[in-house]
Design an enzyme around this catalytic site. Structure first.
Site, PDB file in Angstrom:
ATOM      1  N   GLU A  94       0.627  -1.367   0.044  1.00  0.00           N
ATOM      2  CA  GLU A  94      -0.005  -0.074   0.060  1.00  0.00           C
ATOM      3  C   GLU A  94       0.966   1.353   0.046  1.00  0.00           C
ATOM      4  OE1 GLU A  94      -3.099  -2.075   3.138  1.00  0.00           O
ATOM      5  OE2 GLU A  94      -2.028  -0.321   3.730  1.00  0.00           O
ATOM      6  N   CYS A 107       3.455   8.031   1.887  1.00  0.00           N
ATOM      7  CA  CYS A 107       3.784   7.081   2.920  1.00  0.00           C
ATOM      8  C   CYS A 107       3.913   5.712   2.137  1.00  0.00           C
ATOM      9  CB  CYS A 107       2.667   7.035   3.805  1.00  0.00           C
ATOM     10  SG  CYS A 107       3.126   6.029   5.131  1.00  0.00           S
ATOM     11  N   CYS A 114       5.118  -7.572   7.369  1.00  0.00           N
ATOM     12  CA  CYS A 114       6.453  -7.275   8.126  1.00  0.00           C
ATOM     13  C   CYS A 114       6.746  -8.441   9.247  1.00  0.00           C
ATOM     14  CB  CYS A 114       5.925  -6.055   8.954  1.00  0.00           C
ATOM     15  SG  CYS A 114       7.568  -5.535  10.077  1.00  0.00           S
ATOM     16  N   CYS A 118       4.449  -6.416  15.566  1.00  0.00           N
ATOM     17  CA  CYS A 118       4.031  -5.487  16.590  1.00  0.00           C
ATOM     18  C   CYS A 118       2.453  -5.629  16.788  1.00  0.00           C
ATOM     19  CB  CYS A 118       4.150  -3.963  16.306  1.00  0.00           C
ATOM     20  SG  CYS A 118       5.939  -3.520  15.780  1.00  0.00           S
ATOM     21  N   CYS A 121      -0.392  -3.597  14.924  1.00  0.00           N
ATOM     22  CA  CYS A 121      -0.048  -3.011  13.570  1.00  0.00           C
ATOM     23  C   CYS A 121      -0.726  -4.173  12.598  1.00  0.00           C
ATOM     24  CB  CYS A 121       1.554  -2.890  13.417  1.00  0.00           C
ATOM     25  SG  CYS A 121       1.964  -2.685  11.427  1.00  0.00           S
ATOM     26  N   CYS A 338      -1.302   1.656   8.309  1.00  0.00           N
ATOM     27  CA  CYS A 338      -0.480   0.863   7.673  1.00  0.00           C
ATOM     28  C   CYS A 338      -0.865  -0.511   7.665  1.00  0.00           C
ATOM     29  CB  CYS A 338       1.087   0.878   7.891  1.00  0.00           C
ATOM     30  SG  CYS A 338       1.877  -0.216   9.109  1.00  0.00           S
TER      31      CYS A 338
END
Ligand code: SAH
Ligand code: SF4
Length: 351
Positions: A94, A107, A114, A118, A121, A338
């Site tokens: 994205e 951004c 990832c 976290c 997220c 995100c």
């Protein structure tokens, strides 16, 4: 989709060497970069500044795009728009465009998914897909620059805060920024870029040593190890004291102000005690704190803080001499946090 290398993956010198190997004059590299990064052409046939034989050879050798826009959402206020791209291997990333006064900030993503996990997220909840190549990082910027050019606007800033941990894909991220910063190319000043990291200490040290003009942001979110480890698993590997030592060395080495990111989660890290603990941790450091009310995600039950509590949090920091700003949750109606759109897309395409 072709397996050809992406033309945006080539730095200027590599392109120049390729052309010399092909028996072309070296100045062709400048013409090609002019086409790619100024005219923003993305089809080989658009390169009317080149001989047809060279255009054909470029078309046979390189891919001119890895990003296929799948979905674009505009926020209700028209200030934020977000595009979901599909890569040739069907993975998604994205990119978000934010309009604020004269600024047009992108951004961008550095990975699909990832590995850092976290808990709050959406990208972390998805797990790791793969690193993006430098060209795939560059192409996100070029794509939006092309959209903006149609309305006589330009990209003014780039924040590396989309999907992925940029310092986990250090080489490609820095190569992409160098390419976008190159005077023969996109020529966007290094100070217009901000890299946000969850705190990969060895890479912060490397970044400090390389003495870049690029801005650095650290996702802190907690000022004690117990809480930070429960939110950001990487904290078990690089606890706060180790992270802060690296950040202090970065500031000492570069003389640059560092930004700390703090997503305010109701009752978890948004109380006056948390603010005082943070103020104590950052005392005497050249820094700035950005507090952002949490963007709710599906797999995390924490809630956003209230405006009032965010203000109290900032005031405590400011009274302690630490500059702090509340960032609005922009684009909340389009899942601009995100990874949120990609998560939704994966679910719809699976279901
Ligand atoms: N991996 C890098 C950059 C991408 S995340 C990093 O972690 O810094 C960009 C920022 O968004 C980070 O500060 C991250 O902690 C924050 N973030 C992630 N999910 C969020 C959410 N649901 N609400 C608010 N901020 C979030
Ligand atoms: Fe990765 Fe950053 Fe999300 Fe953590 S906050 S999972 S490091 S993208």
């Amino acid at each position: 989709m072709t397996e050809h290398p992406l033309i945006y993956d080539l730095d200027f010198e590599t392109l120049q060497n390729t052309l010399i190997e092909w028996g072309e004059p070296a100045f062709r590299a400048r013409q090609i970069w002019e086409g790619l990064y100024h005219s923003l052409w993305n089809q080989p046939e658009e390169f009317t500044n080149l001989p047809k034989s060279l255009r054909n050879r470029l078309a046979e050798t390189f891919s001119f795009s890895h990003l296929t826009p799948v979905q674009t959402l505009e926020s209700g206020d028209g200030e934020t728009s977000k595009t979901l791209f599909q890569l040739p291997d069907s993975r998604s990333i994205e990119t978000v465009l934010m309009r604020y006064k004269e600024r047009r900030t992108l951004c961008i993503s550095t990975q699909s998914g990832c590995a850092m996990g976290c808990v709050f997220c959406a990208t972390g909840q998805m797990g790791f897909g793969r690193h993006l190549s430098s060209g795939e990082i560059v192409e996100q910027v070029v794509y939006f620059a092309r959209q903006l050019k149609k309305i006589d606007e330009v990209v003014t800033n780039v924040v590396v805060m989309g999907m992925g941990e940029p310092f986990h894909n250090y080489d490609n991220t820095l190569k992409a920024i160098a390419c976008l910063n190159h005077s023969e190319g996109f020529n966007l000043g290094a100070r217009r870029f901000t890299i946000s990291t969850v705190g990969l200490v060895p890479m912060i040290e490397r970044f400090a040593q390389e003495n870049h003009q690029i801005n650095l942001a650290i996702s802190l979110h907690a000022a004690n190890d117990e809480l930070r480890s429960s939110l950001l698993p990487i904290n078990k590997k690089y606890p706060i004291s180790v992270l802060m030592n690296a950040v202090r060395r970065y500031v000492a080495q570069t003389g640059r102000r560092v930004t700390f990111e703090w997503a305010l989660i109701r009752d978890i890290n948004d109380t006056p005690e948390h603010a005082r603990e943070l103020a104590q941790l950052l005392k005497g450091l050249l820094c700035h704190v950005n507090v952002i009310p949490l963007n709710p995600t599906q797999k995390y039950h924490g809630e956003a803080t209230t405006r009032e509590r965010a203000e109290i949090f900032c005031e405590i920091l400011q009274k302690a001499g630490i500059p702090a700003t509340i960032r609005l949750r922009r684009g909340i109606d389009i899942q601009a946090g995100c990874g949120q759109l990609a998560t939704q897309h994966a679910q719809t395409s699976e279901g």
